[in-house]
Design an enzyme around this catalytic site. Structure first.
Site, PDB file in Angstrom:
ATOM      1  N   ASP A   1     -13.887  34.017  61.956  1.00 14.27           N
ATOM      2  CA  ASP A   1     -13.410  33.321  60.903  1.00 14.27           C
ATOM      3  C   ASP A   1     -11.988  33.276  60.626  1.00 14.27           C
ATOM      4  O   ASP A   1     -11.196  33.868  61.367  1.00 14.27           O
ATOM      5  CB  ASP A   1     -14.178  34.034  59.769  1.00 14.27           C
ATOM      6  CG  ASP A   1     -13.538  33.501  58.350  1.00 14.27           C
ATOM      7  OD1 ASP A   1     -14.033  32.505  58.083  1.00 14.27           O
ATOM      8  OD2 ASP A   1     -12.697  34.314  57.464  1.00 14.27           O
ATOM      9  N   ALA A   2     -11.506  32.189  59.962  1.00 17.68           N
ATOM     10  CA  ALA A   2     -10.116  31.967  59.967  1.00 17.68           C
ATOM     11  C   ALA A   2      -9.157  32.428  58.630  1.00 17.68           C
ATOM     12  O   ALA A   2      -8.402  33.449  59.062  1.00 17.68           O
ATOM     13  CB  ALA A   2      -9.796  30.258  59.942  1.00 17.68           C
ATOM     14  N   TYR A   3      -9.798  32.269  57.516  1.00 16.13           N
ATOM     15  CA  TYR A   3      -9.243  32.503  56.436  1.00 16.13           C
ATOM     16  C   TYR A   3      -9.516  33.752  55.781  1.00 16.13           C
ATOM     17  O   TYR A   3     -10.541  34.086  55.467  1.00 16.13           O
ATOM     18  CB  TYR A   3      -9.299  31.554  55.274  1.00 16.13           C
ATOM     19  CG  TYR A   3      -8.786  30.111  55.737  1.00 16.13           C
ATOM     20  CD1 TYR A   3      -7.483  29.887  55.886  1.00 16.13           C
ATOM     21  CD2 TYR A   3      -9.654  28.948  55.897  1.00 16.13           C
ATOM     22  CE1 TYR A   3      -6.812  28.749  56.251  1.00 16.13           C
ATOM     23  CE2 TYR A   3      -8.955  27.840  56.269  1.00 16.13           C
ATOM     24  CZ  TYR A   3      -7.802  27.620  56.371  1.00 16.13           C
ATOM     25  OH  TYR A   3      -7.244  26.313  56.811  1.00 16.13           O
TER      26      TYR A   3
ATOM     27  N   SER B   1     -14.996  28.223  60.846  1.00 21.12           N
ATOM     28  CA  SER B   1     -14.362  28.196  59.448  1.00 21.12           C
ATOM     29  C   SER B   1     -14.920  27.036  58.693  1.00 21.12           C
ATOM     30  O   SER B   1     -15.350  25.864  59.143  1.00 21.12           O
ATOM     31  CB  SER B   1     -12.744  28.089  59.757  1.00 21.12           C
ATOM     32  OG  SER B   1     -12.506  27.875  58.609  1.00 21.12           O
ATOM     33  N   ASN B   2     -14.862  27.466  57.588  1.00 14.28           N
ATOM     34  CA  ASN B   2     -15.072  26.594  56.454  1.00 14.28           C
ATOM     35  C   ASN B   2     -14.063  25.409  56.502  1.00 14.28           C
ATOM     36  O   ASN B   2     -14.102  24.401  55.830  1.00 14.28           O
ATOM     37  CB  ASN B   2     -15.284  27.290  55.030  1.00 14.28           C
ATOM     38  CG  ASN B   2     -16.558  27.714  54.672  1.00 14.28           C
ATOM     39  OD1 ASN B   2     -17.263  27.382  55.358  1.00 14.28           O
ATOM     40  ND2 ASN B   2     -16.622  28.709  53.812  1.00 14.28           N
TER      41      ASN B   2
END
Length: 216
Positions: free
Chosen positions: A9-11, A116-117
């Site tokens: 995941d990124a954030y 990611s979103n």
């Protein structure tokens, strides 16, 4: 245990979502922590509600809308800071251990990817700013599907692209709800519990809980 792919995941996992407000903490004022936490909470809430409604708007639009809401909720913060805060979101700091961990995993011959979103442009900017573009092989954005995590189709972006079974993928996220969705899909999951939060979703637990990516 080695896996064919390590997906992040990124954030909140690779990139510090609170870095944007922290850079301008002096201008935001004494409530800068509350302001940042509310901005993040509304950003995620909007992604979940829009996914359920089938009314997709990309993550950048949700980030802007969440910020505008937060200005209204946290009195005393000057809305004139809007442009500065949004600009800062494009160049969020990565956590200090991230570059070395990703390089070490890549040296094993595994795929290194983001799921990611975030919108493609947001993710590309964050990756380039953190000089991770030579380490990360692929960036998978929900924008390709016009929905958000935890929809199973989002996690399937990885397995379809890499032609892997889910259990060949190690998925790392700081978001417990994301770990629950990935575990339900069949990924091996590692919860990066940076905030020492209590566990939840007990029927969809992670394979491993770590305080950072450093021990991965």
């Amino acid at each position: 245990m080695s896996h064919a792919a390590y997906v992040f995941d990124a954030y909140g996992t690779l990139f510090d979502v609170h870095a944007a407000v922290r850079r301008h903490a002096g201008d935001v004022g004494p409530d800068y922590r509350l302001f940042s936490e509310m901005w993040r909470a509304k950003q995620l809430e909007y992604s979940w509600t829009r996914a359920l409604m089938g009314a997709y708007a990309d993550f950048w639009q949700l980030t802007e809308q969440a910020l505008d809401y937060t200005f209204q909720r946290v009195s005393g913060v000057d809305p004139a800071l809007r442009s500065k805060l949004l600009d800062a979101y494009w160049t969020l700091d990565c956590y200090p251990e991230v570059p070395a961990v990703l390089k070490a995993l890549k040296s094993r011959g595994a795929h290194i990817a983001i799921l990611s979103n975030g919108s493609p442009a947001m993710l590309a900017s964050a990756v380039k700013n953190a000089a991770l573009d030579t380490v990360i092989d692929d960036i998978f954005s929900v924008d390709a599907l016009k929905t958000y995590k935890t929809a199973p189709a989002v996690y399937d972006l990885v397995t379809t692209s890499y032609r892997l079974y889910p259990d060949a993928v190690s998925f790392q996220s700081s978001n417990r709800w994301d770990i629950a969705g990935a575990a339900k899909f069949g990924f091996r999951t590692v919860w990066i519990n940076r905030g020492d939060m209590p566990d939840e979703y007990f029927d969809l637990g992670p394979a491993l809980i770590l305080p950072s990516l450093e021990s991965l």
